[in-house]
Scaffold this active site. Sequence first.
Site, PDB file in Angstrom:
ATOM      1  N   ASP A  27       0.848  -1.182   0.036  1.00 15.10           N
ATOM      2  CA  ASP A  27       0.040   0.090  -0.018  1.00 15.10           C
ATOM      3  C   ASP A  27       0.656   1.402   0.034  1.00 15.10           C
ATOM      4  O   ASP A  27       1.718   1.404   0.754  1.00 15.10           O
ATOM      5  CB  ASP A  27      -0.774   0.097   1.230  1.00 15.10           C
ATOM      6  N   GLU A  77       1.669  -0.531  -5.161  1.00 12.71           N
ATOM      7  CA  GLU A  77       0.535   0.439  -5.330  1.00 12.71           C
ATOM      8  C   GLU A  77       1.541   1.565  -5.191  1.00 12.71           C
ATOM      9  O   GLU A  77       1.510   2.361  -4.108  1.00 12.71           O
ATOM     10  CB  GLU A  77      -0.381   0.437  -4.269  1.00 12.71           C
TER      11      GLU A  77
HETATM   12  C1  BGC Z   1      -5.446   2.001  -0.193  1.00  9.97           C
HETATM   13  C2  BGC Z   1      -6.587   3.020   0.233  1.00  9.97           C
HETATM   14  C3  BGC Z   1      -6.376   3.564   1.571  1.00  9.97           C
HETATM   15  C4  BGC Z   1      -4.884   4.218   1.498  1.00  9.97           C
HETATM   16  C5  BGC Z   1      -4.577   4.742   2.896  1.00  9.97           C
HETATM   17  C6  BGC Z   1      -4.405   3.105  -0.440  1.00  9.97           C
HETATM   18  O1  BGC Z   1      -4.023   3.525  -1.553  1.00  9.97           O
HETATM   19  O2  BGC Z   1      -5.847   1.466  -1.364  1.00  9.97           O
HETATM   20  O3  BGC Z   1      -8.038   2.040   0.257  1.00  9.97           O
HETATM   21  O4  BGC Z   1      -7.417   4.436   1.968  1.00  9.97           O
HETATM   22  O5  BGC Z   1      -4.015   3.570   0.775  1.00  9.97           O
HETATM   23  O6  BGC Z   1      -3.843   3.551   3.335  1.00  9.97           O
END
Ligand code: BGC
Length: 541
Positions: A207, A281
């Site tokens: 993340d 991500e």
């Molecule tokens: C996750 C989100 C989350 C954020 C903060 C991201 O990019 O996919 O759902 O709100 O990170 O953790």
Amino acid sequence: MNNSWWRNAVIYQVYPRSFLDTNGDGDGDLPGVIERLPYLKSLGIDAVWLSPFYPTPNKDGGYDVSDPRGVDPRFGTLTDVQKLIESAHELGLRIIFDVVPNHFSSDHPWFKSALSSPPGSPERARFHFFDGRGASGDEPPNNWNSLFGGPAWTRIAESDGSFGQWYLHLFDASQPDLNWANPEVSLDFEKTLRFWLDRGVDGFRIDVAHGLAKDQILVDHRDPKSLSQALRLDFVGMTQESRAGLLRDVPFFDREGVHDIYRAWRKLFDSYDGDRMSVAEAWVYPSSRAARYVRPDELHQIFNFDFLMIDWNSDVIREAIERTLSEVAAVGAPATWVLCNHDSPRIVTRLKDANRARALALLTHSLPGSIYIYQGEELGLEDGSISDEARQDPMFFRTHGIDKGRDGCRVPLPWDAAMPNFGFSSQDPWLPQPAQWAKQSVNSQEVDPESFLSFYRKSLALRKSHPALNHETPIIWHHAPKGVLHFEREWGLVVVVNTTDYKVEIEVSATSNILHISRSGVHLANGHLKLPANSTVWLES
Ligand code: BGC
């Protein structure tokens, strides 16, 4: 050629809270995922990625983790996790967990002890605590905004009740950012990764992977307001260039230091057997910077979010495919393709048309690399319409309702039209399900050969069995009329996409047969192909 399982895989995202509730509390749980593994297997996927199930006060859908090596009782127990991994493996499915290294929940014991410790203490040094600006320190240390709206800093009260320091949170105030310059933080994450690797997990989704290094912590951002605008996924119509302009030189994203972290993680993954993988991500601009996360000694994959936002326009789509394939090829990594996830409008909602959504999906399923499918995408679900009273996303609250947030794409799945709450739960689900989902439930679609579900199953089955699709073979583009894409995957698969609102006719090889179509009305005779509006066809020649 590297034949690792993840290079050309289909990976299905489970958002556990909305998948299947087996204990009647209105929230999905891990036994629910275990129960429906055979369904997931029947889709023709290779792996399941689970969004967080760790203990959490649930201020941000579980992405606010208070114990990264535990299981929230709402979801189940560690024994359930172990059973999930084992049952998935028995079915030949891999399992990927989410790790959230940018921040902890403010309920994590580390943050609680930071609050009760004095400024300058080792407890505070695990986060980003600073004195405020201005004579009395009542202005935040810099001008950064939270990606969920409002300032990225919150001021605390010191233990004697006086106004105190400020701490950084790029997301909700309940998600304090961790200080990755502190070796205690990296050691703790290594412990977390090992904890799950030792239990047999096959990989991690990381993340906010571009956010960990904060070497410019006190540097103001030149344009903090426009940043949150650029990151709004429903901000359609924004070109890559304008988005890139807004996202360039963000002082807290994509700093060089993140790569040292991933080089260390890669060594850890490689020290385990079983071809473990990782996917980042990371929203980085320009897109060429994404390839830096997947250099051979770093992570395995990075999400390519182009299709999550793409216009239904053949030139734009072709440019995105060519650019993505050439950027990742330069570092030897596979491409990834994403149409939906738990943070963005569902594809049918975004394209406002089920035919376009099916056509884009069939195009996506024909591309080399890994495909990520978000739960319910295979049912062609639209976002649920949620009243403001029912909303739960911190984005909605922090923007005072200007941004409606992401609850719409998180509505619990419809399994069985005849059961209460469409078989998701015996109790009211945590978000209401649209009444028209009866027709879209899994059991209604299973018996309909024309359904979205049958359509996804067929393309994913062909992706496994067809020699042009089950490897990362290259794409050869053919000339096509305006609004049409026409290409071939080596070893005999031809793909034609009509993005226009009218019927088109093109010539293809006279020996072609139709393998799969996104909608009815496709005709092929003696190499003369007629395609209806907004459709894709796979041909075998
Ligand atoms: C996750 C989100 C989350 C954020 C903060 C991201 O990019 O996919 O759902 O709100 O990170 O953790």
